[in-house]
Write a protein that holds these residues in place. Structure first.
Motif, PDB file in Angstrom:
ATOM      1  N   SER A 174      32.240 -60.387 -24.586  1.00  0.00           N
ATOM      2  CA  SER A 174      31.410 -59.310 -24.704  1.00  0.00           C
ATOM      3  C   SER A 174      32.212 -58.043 -24.627  1.00  0.00           C
ATOM      4  N   ALA A 175      33.247 -58.474 -24.365  1.00  0.00           N
ATOM      5  CA  ALA A 175      34.829 -57.471 -24.766  1.00  0.00           C
ATOM      6  C   ALA A 175      35.174 -57.316 -26.557  1.00  0.00           C
ATOM      7  N   THR A 176      34.759 -58.100 -27.007  1.00  0.00           N
ATOM      8  CA  THR A 176      34.624 -58.555 -28.850  1.00  0.00           C
ATOM      9  C   THR A 176      32.662 -56.828 -29.176  1.00  0.00           C
ATOM     10  N   ARG A 177      32.079 -57.528 -29.038  1.00  0.00           N
ATOM     11  CA  ARG A 177      31.247 -56.937 -28.774  1.00  0.00           C
ATOM     12  C   ARG A 177      31.342 -55.620 -28.592  1.00  0.00           C
ATOM     13  N   MET A 178      31.614 -54.645 -27.394  1.00  0.00           N
ATOM     14  CA  MET A 178      32.113 -53.596 -27.114  1.00  0.00           C
ATOM     15  C   MET A 178      32.982 -52.654 -27.665  1.00  0.00           C
ATOM     16  N   ILE A 179      33.737 -53.386 -28.380  1.00  0.00           N
ATOM     17  CA  ILE A 179      35.482 -53.059 -29.350  1.00  0.00           C
ATOM     18  C   ILE A 179      34.340 -52.532 -30.924  1.00  0.00           C
ATOM     19  N   GLY A 180      33.605 -53.240 -31.430  1.00  0.00           N
ATOM     20  CA  GLY A 180      32.627 -53.146 -32.707  1.00  0.00           C
ATOM     21  C   GLY A 180      31.771 -51.904 -31.902  1.00  0.00           C
ATOM     22  N   ASP A 181      30.755 -51.953 -31.205  1.00  0.00           N
ATOM     23  CA  ASP A 181      29.831 -51.032 -30.450  1.00  0.00           C
ATOM     24  C   ASP A 181      30.826 -49.686 -31.346  1.00  0.00           C
ATOM     25  N   LEU A 182      32.648 -49.658 -29.971  1.00  0.00           N
ATOM     26  CA  LEU A 182      32.792 -48.181 -30.002  1.00  0.00           C
ATOM     27  C   LEU A 182      33.303 -47.591 -31.855  1.00  0.00           C
ATOM     28  N   ILE A 183      33.633 -48.908 -32.715  1.00  0.00           N
ATOM     29  CA  ILE A 183      33.667 -48.530 -33.645  1.00  0.00           C
ATOM     30  C   ILE A 183      32.897 -48.037 -34.352  1.00  0.00           C
ATOM     31  N   ILE A 184      31.280 -48.441 -34.858  1.00  0.00           N
ATOM     32  CA  ILE A 184      29.906 -47.925 -34.566  1.00  0.00           C
ATOM     33  C   ILE A 184      30.530 -46.182 -34.496  1.00  0.00           C
ATOM     34  N   LYS A 185      30.451 -46.247 -33.090  1.00  0.00           N
ATOM     35  CA  LYS A 185      29.804 -45.122 -32.335  1.00  0.00           C
ATOM     36  C   LYS A 185      31.101 -43.689 -33.113  1.00  0.00           C
ATOM     37  N   LEU A 186      32.140 -44.638 -33.159  1.00  0.00           N
ATOM     38  CA  LEU A 186      33.414 -43.162 -33.757  1.00  0.00           C
ATOM     39  C   LEU A 186      32.476 -43.109 -35.114  1.00  0.00           C
ATOM     40  N   ARG A 187      32.333 -43.852 -35.645  1.00  0.00           N
ATOM     41  CA  ARG A 187      31.400 -43.467 -37.260  1.00  0.00           C
ATOM     42  C   ARG A 187      30.177 -43.012 -37.106  1.00  0.00           C
ATOM     43  N   ASP A 188      29.282 -43.130 -36.004  1.00  0.00           N
ATOM     44  CA  ASP A 188      28.106 -42.788 -35.944  1.00  0.00           C
ATOM     45  C   ASP A 188      27.814 -40.880 -35.525  1.00  0.00           C
ATOM     46  N   GLN A 189      28.568 -40.799 -34.607  1.00  0.00           N
ATOM     47  CA  GLN A 189      28.579 -39.431 -33.790  1.00  0.00           C
ATOM     48  C   GLN A 189      29.547 -38.759 -34.195  1.00  0.00           C
ATOM     49  N   PHE A 190      31.054 -39.214 -34.889  1.00  0.00           N
ATOM     50  CA  PHE A 190      32.126 -38.344 -34.447  1.00  0.00           C
ATOM     51  C   PHE A 190      32.807 -38.566 -36.192  1.00  0.00           C
ATOM     52  N   ASN A 191      31.739 -39.384 -37.089  1.00  0.00           N
ATOM     53  CA  ASN A 191      32.165 -39.306 -38.752  1.00  0.00           C
ATOM     54  C   ASN A 191      33.604 -40.209 -38.722  1.00  0.00           C
ATOM     55  N   ILE A 192      33.903 -40.701 -38.294  1.00  0.00           N
ATOM     56  CA  ILE A 192      35.832 -40.875 -38.186  1.00  0.00           C
ATOM     57  C   ILE A 192      35.889 -41.895 -39.003  1.00  0.00           C
ATOM     58  N   THR A 193      36.426 -42.253 -39.791  1.00  0.00           N
ATOM     59  CA  THR A 193      36.222 -43.451 -41.334  1.00  0.00           C
ATOM     60  C   THR A 193      36.986 -44.239 -40.285  1.00  0.00           C
ATOM     61  N   SER A 194      37.190 -45.747 -40.700  1.00  0.00           N
ATOM     62  CA  SER A 194      37.608 -46.512 -39.409  1.00  0.00           C
ATOM     63  C   SER A 194      38.052 -48.159 -41.251  1.00  0.00           C
ATOM     64  N   ILE A 195      39.201 -48.021 -40.459  1.00  0.00           N
ATOM     65  CA  ILE A 195      39.291 -49.021 -41.444  1.00  0.00           C
ATOM     66  C   ILE A 195      40.012 -50.440 -40.955  1.00  0.00           C
ATOM     67  N   VAL A 196      39.484 -51.336 -40.828  1.00  0.00           N
ATOM     68  CA  VAL A 196      39.564 -52.556 -40.109  1.00  0.00           C
ATOM     69  C   VAL A 196      39.670 -53.848 -40.804  1.00  0.00           C
ATOM     70  N   VAL A 197      41.582 -53.962 -39.871  1.00  0.00           N
ATOM     71  CA  VAL A 197      41.713 -55.672 -40.099  1.00  0.00           C
ATOM     72  C   VAL A 197      41.311 -56.682 -39.762  1.00  0.00           C
ATOM     73  N   THR A 198      40.623 -58.023 -39.927  1.00  0.00           N
ATOM     74  CA  THR A 198      40.250 -58.623 -39.148  1.00  0.00           C
ATOM     75  C   THR A 198      39.857 -60.127 -39.121  1.00  0.00           C
ATOM     76  N   HIS A 199      39.831 -61.027 -38.546  1.00  0.00           N
ATOM     77  CA  HIS A 199      39.838 -62.159 -38.916  1.00  0.00           C
ATOM     78  C   HIS A 199      38.229 -62.694 -38.343  1.00  0.00           C
ATOM     79  N   ASP A 200      37.703 -62.237 -37.768  1.00  0.00           N
ATOM     80  CA  ASP A 200      36.892 -62.070 -36.672  1.00  0.00           C
ATOM     81  C   ASP A 200      35.437 -61.563 -37.872  1.00  0.00           C
ATOM     82  N   ILE A 201      34.981 -62.448 -38.164  1.00  0.00           N
ATOM     83  CA  ILE A 201      33.341 -62.072 -39.688  1.00  0.00           C
ATOM     84  C   ILE A 201      32.345 -61.933 -38.934  1.00  0.00           C
ATOM     85  N   GLU A 202      31.934 -61.947 -37.593  1.00  0.00           N
ATOM     86  CA  GLU A 202      30.715 -61.965 -37.117  1.00  0.00           C
ATOM     87  C   GLU A 202      31.195 -60.152 -37.279  1.00  0.00           C
ATOM     88  N   THR A 203      31.701 -60.253 -36.553  1.00  0.00           N
ATOM     89  CA  THR A 203      32.160 -58.312 -36.406  1.00  0.00           C
ATOM     90  C   THR A 203      32.068 -57.211 -37.344  1.00  0.00           C
TER      91      THR A 203
END
Length: 245
Positions: A174-203
């Motif tokens: 649940s928390a994983t999905r919420m963090i993913g949703d926030l990263i998408i929100k930053l892009r879609d609502q605030f046009n923030i560029t994000s660079i993500v390092v992760t081993h979480d392939i589904e996210t």
């Protein structure tokens, strides 16, 4: 699309150990780009290079079309004011309230009065879905809540770019999905560029516009997620766990 980050033939060496040999890629405004690769390939090092905490032994890095090489400390501080970073462990001060944690960097810069700081703290906590927790201490929060407070602190300075170092490590689904949703929100609502390092392939599949696969000091593959995940053999082997079979 406007380029905000560009690495050109970047090499990085620590003593006799070569971490990067020839890293070249460009990231555009408003993208979410995930860096993939086995552990130990220097993905977090790339984040530190972008923010000017480390400097490459060869090649060039441009952020907002300005070269990092040759920048003095004042110029680097100015650059970093436009870049937020969420560390793997959130890096909160346990003895400070959530309000004080989020307000910390704002007070350090001395640009805002207390009324403005209060408004910014409340706004950023609302953005990450945690309104009204200003008086709590970090030990009272769950791991996912701590990550979101760390994100609120980073957002308080109104960054143009966000760097995420393993943002979902140790979190429940649940928390994983919420963090993913926030990263998408930053892009879609605030046009923030994000660079993500992760081993979480589904996210990484869900949030990313592009993937960059790194191994043995170079970029092995780069492109749209749907394209790489279906047709690039190196990416397919990596995300299926068959890389070293």
């Amino acid at each position: 699309m406007q380029s905000v980050i560009s690495l050109q033939n970047v090499g990085m060496q620590f003593g006799t150990t070569s971490v990067h040999k020839d890293i070249t890629f460009t990231i555009n405004q408003g993208e979410v780009v995930t860096l993939l690769g086995p552990s130990g390939t220097g993905k977090t090092v790339i984040l530190k290079l972008i923010i000017g905490l480390l400097f490459p032994t060869s090649g060039k890095i441009f952020v907002f079309n300005k070269p990092l090489h040759g920048m003095n400390e004042r110029e680097l501080i100015q650059l970093r004011s436009h870049i937020g970073m969420l560390f793997q462990g959130a890096a909160l001060f346990d003895s400070l309230t959530i309000f004080e944690n989020v307000a910390y960097s704002l007070r350090e810069r001395g640009r805002y009065g207390e009324t403005q700081i209060t408004d910014i703290v409340r706004e950023t906590l609302s953005i990450v879905g945690l309104p009204g927790i200003e008086g709590k201490l970090p030990p009272a929060l769950s791991g996912g809540q701590k990550k979101r407070v760390g994100l609120a602190r980073a957002l308080a300075s109104s960054p143009k770019v966000m760097l995420f170092d393993e943002p979902t490590t140790g979190l429940d689904p649940s928390a994983t999905r919420m963090i993913g949703d926030l990263i998408i929100k930053l892009r879609d609502q605030f046009n923030i560029t994000s660079i993500v390092v992760t081993h979480d392939i589904e996210t990484a599949k869900r949030i990313s516009d592009r993937w960059i696969l790194i191994n043995e000091g170079s970029v092995l593959a780069e492109g749209a997620v749907s394209e790489l995940a279906s047709s690039n053999n190196q990416v397919i082997e990596f995300i299926s766990g068959e890389w070293f079979d």
